[in-house]
Design a protein around this motif. Structure first.
Motif, short mmCIF file in Angstrom:
data_model
loop_
_atom_site.label_atom_id
_atom_site.label_comp_id
_atom_site.label_asym_id
_atom_site.label_seq_id
_atom_site.Cartn_x
_atom_site.Cartn_y
_atom_site.Cartn_z
N UNK A 362 0.84 -1.19 0.00
CA UNK A 362 0.00 0.00 0.00
C UNK A 362 0.88 1.25 0.00
N UNK A 363 0.54 2.26 -0.81
CA UNK A 363 1.39 3.46 -0.90
C UNK A 363 1.50 4.25 0.40
N UNK A 364 0.53 4.08 1.31
CA UNK A 364 0.57 4.82 2.57
C UNK A 364 1.05 3.96 3.74
N UNK A 365 1.69 2.83 3.44
CA UNK A 365 2.07 1.92 4.52
C UNK A 365 3.08 2.56 5.48
N UNK A 366 3.99 3.40 4.96
CA UNK A 366 4.97 4.04 5.84
C UNK A 366 4.30 5.00 6.81
N UNK A 367 3.28 5.71 6.32
CA UNK A 367 2.56 6.63 7.19
C UNK A 367 1.81 5.88 8.28
N UNK A 368 1.26 4.72 7.92
CA UNK A 368 0.57 3.89 8.90
C UNK A 368 1.55 3.38 9.95
N UNK A 369 2.73 2.93 9.51
CA UNK A 369 3.73 2.44 10.46
C UNK A 369 4.12 3.53 11.44
N UNK A 370 4.29 4.75 10.93
CA UNK A 370 4.65 5.87 11.81
C UNK A 370 3.54 6.13 12.82
N UNK A 371 2.28 6.05 12.34
CA UNK A 371 1.16 6.28 13.24
C UNK A 371 1.12 5.22 14.34
N UNK A 372 1.33 3.95 13.97
CA UNK A 372 1.29 2.88 14.96
C UNK A 372 2.44 2.97 15.95
N UNK A 373 3.62 3.42 15.48
CA UNK A 373 4.73 3.59 16.41
C UNK A 373 4.42 4.66 17.45
N UNK A 374 3.73 5.71 16.98
CA UNK A 374 3.39 6.78 17.92
C UNK A 374 2.32 6.32 18.91
N UNK A 375 1.41 5.45 18.43
CA UNK A 375 0.42 4.89 19.35
C UNK A 375 1.13 4.08 20.43
N UNK A 376 2.14 3.30 20.02
CA UNK A 376 2.82 2.42 20.96
C UNK A 376 3.58 3.20 22.02
N UNK A 377 3.91 4.46 21.74
CA UNK A 377 4.60 5.29 22.75
C UNK A 377 3.62 6.17 23.51
N UNK A 378 2.31 5.87 23.38
CA UNK A 378 1.25 6.54 24.14
C UNK A 378 1.19 8.04 23.87
N UNK A 379 1.40 8.42 22.62
CA UNK A 379 1.29 9.84 22.30
C UNK A 379 -0.17 10.24 22.20
N UNK A 380 -0.44 11.50 22.41
CA UNK A 380 -1.81 12.00 22.37
C UNK A 380 -2.31 12.03 20.94
N UNK A 381 -3.63 12.01 20.80
CA UNK A 381 -4.23 12.04 19.46
C UNK A 381 -3.84 13.31 18.73
#
Length: 395
Positions: A362-381
């Motif tokens: 998927x062309x946006x897979x890198x953006x998704x990975x970045x989003x999930x990494x930020x979720x894993x570090x408990x960042x705010x929405x």
């Protein structure tokens, strides 16, 4: 008719389309000397009913002077064929050229927002509803209840119902379905009691929602009372859907033998859905005997389904029957049955994307990975604004 004019041609073509005789309608349309907007719109509707959206869009684009009916036919066609994004794009184009949305457009737009779970766009449609004075239209109000519910805003869904001055039975059933979707059994029961006090007579759909709510809430005794009341107090003959709910309720509660007894006593033959519900609970409670029975029944009805193999394999594994697990995998290969990939969806930049398990193309897979990494570090929405990801995920 010695002299057929545009009206006679159009009426006949529209009649064939409305009666789902599209081949005859297409033959007449090809013979029609001069095509007009009404006939072309009827054919757009016909193509949409056939699921031929490319042909429908090609014909729609050929209409020189599109009216409200033409736009609505195309928007509704996209919505009914699962192309909600295209429906919303076309709706936006209609607004840009200055055409006022009517109730049919708005119902289709709300349906598209429901399918895609786009709360922001749904709220924008709600603004248009208020702006153009459609907030008292029952069809639109019912669509609003569904839209807010499917977008996760159950409080807004309830508020939309309460603002209806004279709700009909469809309105009541719609809010019951909303409560069921969110597992709010107590709220659904309270509204059901209120419904009775106001003199509304429930129907089979009402009880189907209530029984589904019982299943999610684990209310076994209450479900039996509701089922008996439906038959005895209201004279409603149970359909296969009602029995499916009962089977699901007993299965979820671990009462698998009772669930089997209901299936045996049903006046209908159990379908894959009913056996599938039983099989899923056998996986939870590791019941090999009933699980084998349910899996066999499903495979008799649908030999190429991968679900029974996977569920039964999990039951065998939980019971330590590893030889049976290997045997099932061999059977799947012999019959050419493949397990379906898991999938998830996410909204990025106001567009819904679907991802298959293990797919990295998927062309946006890198953006998704970045989003999930930020979720894993408990960042705010709010931090997601930095990477331009207005997000809502389901995993």
């Amino acid at each position: 008719m010695p002299c057929k004019n545009a009206v006679s041609w159009t009426v006949l073509i529209s009649g064939y389309v409305e009666n789902e005789k599209f081949d005859e309608a297409r033959e007449l349309y090809e013979q029609m000397p001069e095509k007009n907007v009404v006939a072309m719109t009827a054919m757009v509707t016909g193509y949409s009913k056939e699921g031929k959206m490319e042909e429908a869009r090609t014909l729609f684009d050929q209409i020189q002077c599109k009216d409200h009916v033409s736009w609505n036919a195309m928007i509704t066609g996209y919505t009914q064929n699962g192309s909600g994004e295209e429906a919303l794009k076309l709706h936006s184009q209609k607004l840009k050229i200055g055409l006022r949305p009517d109730k049919w457009t708005l119902v289709s737009v709300l349906t598209a927002c429901s399918t895609l779970a786009l709360l922001k766009e749904g709220r924008q449609a709600h603004v248009l509803i208020i702006k153009h004075g459609y907030e008292s239209n029952l069809s639109i109000c019912n669509a609003l209840i569904t839209m807010y519910s499917k977008c996760g805003a159950i409080l807004d869904s309830e508020l939309a119902f309460k603002q209806i001055e004279s709700p009909d039975l469809v309105s009541w059933n719609t809010i019951f379905a909303a409560f069921t979707q969110h597992g709010l059994y107590e709220r659904a029961l309270a509204f059901f009691n209120q419904m009775g006090l106001l003199g509304f007579q429930p129907d089979g759909i009402t009880f189907l929602s209530l029984l589904s709510a019982c299943a999610h809430a684990g209310k076994v005794n209450e479900s039996i009372d509701l089922f008996e009341a439906m038959v005895s107090n209201y004279g409603i003959a149970p359909r296969s859907d009602h029995y499916a709910c009962l089977v699901d309720i007993f299965s979820r509660a671990g009462q698998l033998e009772k669930a089997c007894k209901i299936i045996e006593e049903m006046p209908f033959d159990a379908d894959c859905r009913i056996w599938g519900s039983l099989l899923a609970s056998c996986s939870v409670y590791v019941n090999v005997q009933i699980g084998e029975l349910a899996a066999k029944k499903i495979l008799d009805l649908n030999p190429h389904s991968s679900g029974p193999y996977v569920s039964l394999s999990n039951i065998y594994a939980a019971a330590g029957k590893w030889r049976d697990v290997a045997r099932l995998r061999t059977l799947m290969k012999e019959h050419g049955v493949k397990k379906q990939h898991a999938h998830s969806w996410t909204e990025i930049g106001n567009k819904v994307h679907i991802f298959l398990g293990g797919d990295i193309s998927h062309p946006d897979i890198d953006k998704i990975h970045l989003m999930l990494r930020r979720i894993s570090t408990h960042m705010a929405v709010d931090d997601f604004v930095e990477i331009g990801v207005p997000w809502s995920c389901s995993y």
